[in-house]
Design an enzyme around this catalytic site. Structure first.
Site: not given
Ligand code: UDX
Length: 426
Positions: A16, A146, A200, A245-246, A253, A256
């Site tokens: 970050v 974010f 957040k 996110f669907l 994992g 965050c």
């Molecule tokens: C996340 C938040 O999106 C970000 O705003 C915050 O600042 C930090 O945490 P990040 O950890 O980089 O970011 O990953 P992200 O792209 O959000 O994905 C998180 C997890 O969800 C991953 O393991 C990803 O594989 C999973 N995921 C995401 C799914 O299983 N399905 C989805 O539809 C989207």
């Protein structure tokens, strides 16, 4: 003459902090970035970026003249007034956030009335208030990040929103923080400190909920013969739901979601409220990571002595981050069932070995699948979609692919003669 840009201090040059430093430098600010690790400061000063983040090395290189990396807090205090606190706040054994690094930064600033802390580290709601109480002289603004790993530079430069939380006494500092983001064109949301801290945690918890929800829909789809990818498409076109996110899969994992969902659950619990929904969201995710094992067993029977290839180790593509990655849980579970595990990742392989005891780390996907009884797609790296699936079939002992991300071209894989098993697509 254009107004001079405010110099910016960055405390803690992890992922970050480095993205923040490089992006504000790109916007024309002088940056003094401080980390306590001398080796890190030395290598950054030579222009070496120790993390995998697309576009970041180029941005650091381009702005080297504007960024000073140092171990010296006095230099930051001397040259800057707005100090972005980007130190990490890992979970303790209880699941609460460990604020010791944040506390150290606050103590180092002391009782200065000229400086303001801009908190980017994710902290429990109430942290800002307690810092304000302890050190009323220091200005304080909450400015949560974010950023998504893999697209952090783009996320910083094109934010959906910038949240700045401050109390009345720090209103002037908050305006100066807002001015830094003005060129970026994203909406700026001003709130009190506690609300900014909650934005957040609530945002990450909501996104995690969305994924756990679709994962449970996927599990029901498997029971009733529906296809979750079609279901998600149909749902996502509803503007109130949205398509993001669907994507059903083998669980979320990263650095965050696991930490922040747990922190919010703990925060609620410590305040006397049992956050039932969030507890279920976390539990669903734990179970989802393990469902792959029963899929393998369905086709292979006992896994004792079976060779299983995991394609992908990172928690998602475009990063080498393996923190809380599904691959780690899955490998341990497979070992527990008596299987032999090999794993390959295009960028995370190098530092994965120490976190995957007993797993053979391979140099290529084809090396991982050679002679295996089953392949699991753990991370949706584009190169896995491009694999020659006929060659993969010839190489496998048992032609089985469990696609944990619903990422492959199912028809192409089936046409090559492999058994394809996705998530929620029976
Ligand atoms: C996340 C938040 O999106 C970000 O705003 C915050 O600042 C930090 O945490 P990040 O950890 O980089 O970011 O990953 P992200 O792209 O959000 O994905 C998180 C997890 O969800 C991953 O393991 C990803 O594989 C999973 N995921 C995401 C799914 O299983 N399905 C989805 O539809 C989207």
């Amino acid at each position: 003459m254009p107004a001079e840009k405010e110099p910016v201090g960055v405390i803690g040059v992890g992922w970050v902090g480095l993205v923040t430093a490089a992006c504000f430098a790109e916007l024309g600010h002088e940056i003094v970035a401080r980390d306590i690790l001398p080796e890190k400061v030395e290598s950054l000063s030579r222009g070496e970026v120790p993390i995998y983040e697309p576009g970041l090395p180029e941005l650091v290189e381009k702005n080297r003249e504007r960024i000073t990396f140092t171990t010296d807090m006095a230099e930051v205090l001397d040259r800057t007034r707005l100090l972005f606190c980007c130190v990490d706040t890992p979970p303790t054994y209880s699941g609460d956030a460990d604020l010791s690094r944040v506390e150290t930064v606050v103590d180092e600033i002391g009782d200065s009335t000229e400086h303001a802390i801009v908190m980017k580290s994710t902290v429990p709601v109430g942290t800002g208030r307690s810092i304000n109480r302890r050190r009323p002289g220091i200005g304080y603004a909450s400015n949560p990040e974010f950023l998504k790993e893999g697209s952090a530079v783009a996320d910083f430069m094109k934010p959906d929103r910038v949240v700045i939380g401050a109390e009345q006494s720090s209103a002037a500092f908050a305006e100066r923080v807002a001015a830094l983001y003005e060129p970026l064109d994203g909406p700026i949301v001003h709130t009190d400190v506690a609300s900014a801290e909650m934005v957040k945690l609530a945002s990450n918890a909501f996104l995690a909920t969305k994924i756990s929800f679709i994962n449970e829909i996927a599990n029901v789809c498997e029971q009733v013969g529906a296809d979750v990818t079609e279901v998600a498409r149909g749902m996502g076109l509803d503007e109130r739901i949205g398509p993001q996110f669907l994507r059903a899969g083998i669980g979320w994992g990263g650095s965050c979601f696991p930490k922040d969902t747990l922190a919010l659950k703990q925060l609620a619990g410590n305040s006397g409220y049992h956050f039932q929904l969030l507890s279920a969201v976390i539990e669903v995710n734990e179970l989802q990571k393990r469902r792959v094992v029963s899929k393998l067993q369905k086709h292979l029977g006992s896994l004792v002595g079976k060779e299983i290839a995991l394609l992908g180790i990172a928690f998602k593509p475009n990063t080498d981050d393996i923190r809380e990655a599904t691959s780690l849980v899955l490998a341990a579970r497979l070992h527990g069932e008596g299987a032999n595990v090999r794993a390959y990742d295009p960028v995370a392989s190098a530092h994965a070995a120490e976190h995957l005891p007993g797993t053979t780390i391979c140099d290529s996907a084809m090396e991982a699948v050679a002679g295996a009884d089953g392949v699991v797609i753990v991370t949706e790296w584009p190169e896995f979609r491009e694999l020659d699936w006929s060659a993969v079939k010839d190489s496998l002992s048992t032609p089985l692919v469990v696609d944990g991300r619903n990422f492959l071209d199912r028809d192409a894989v089936a046409a090559a003669g492999l058994t394809y098993e996705g998530v929620g697509r029976s």
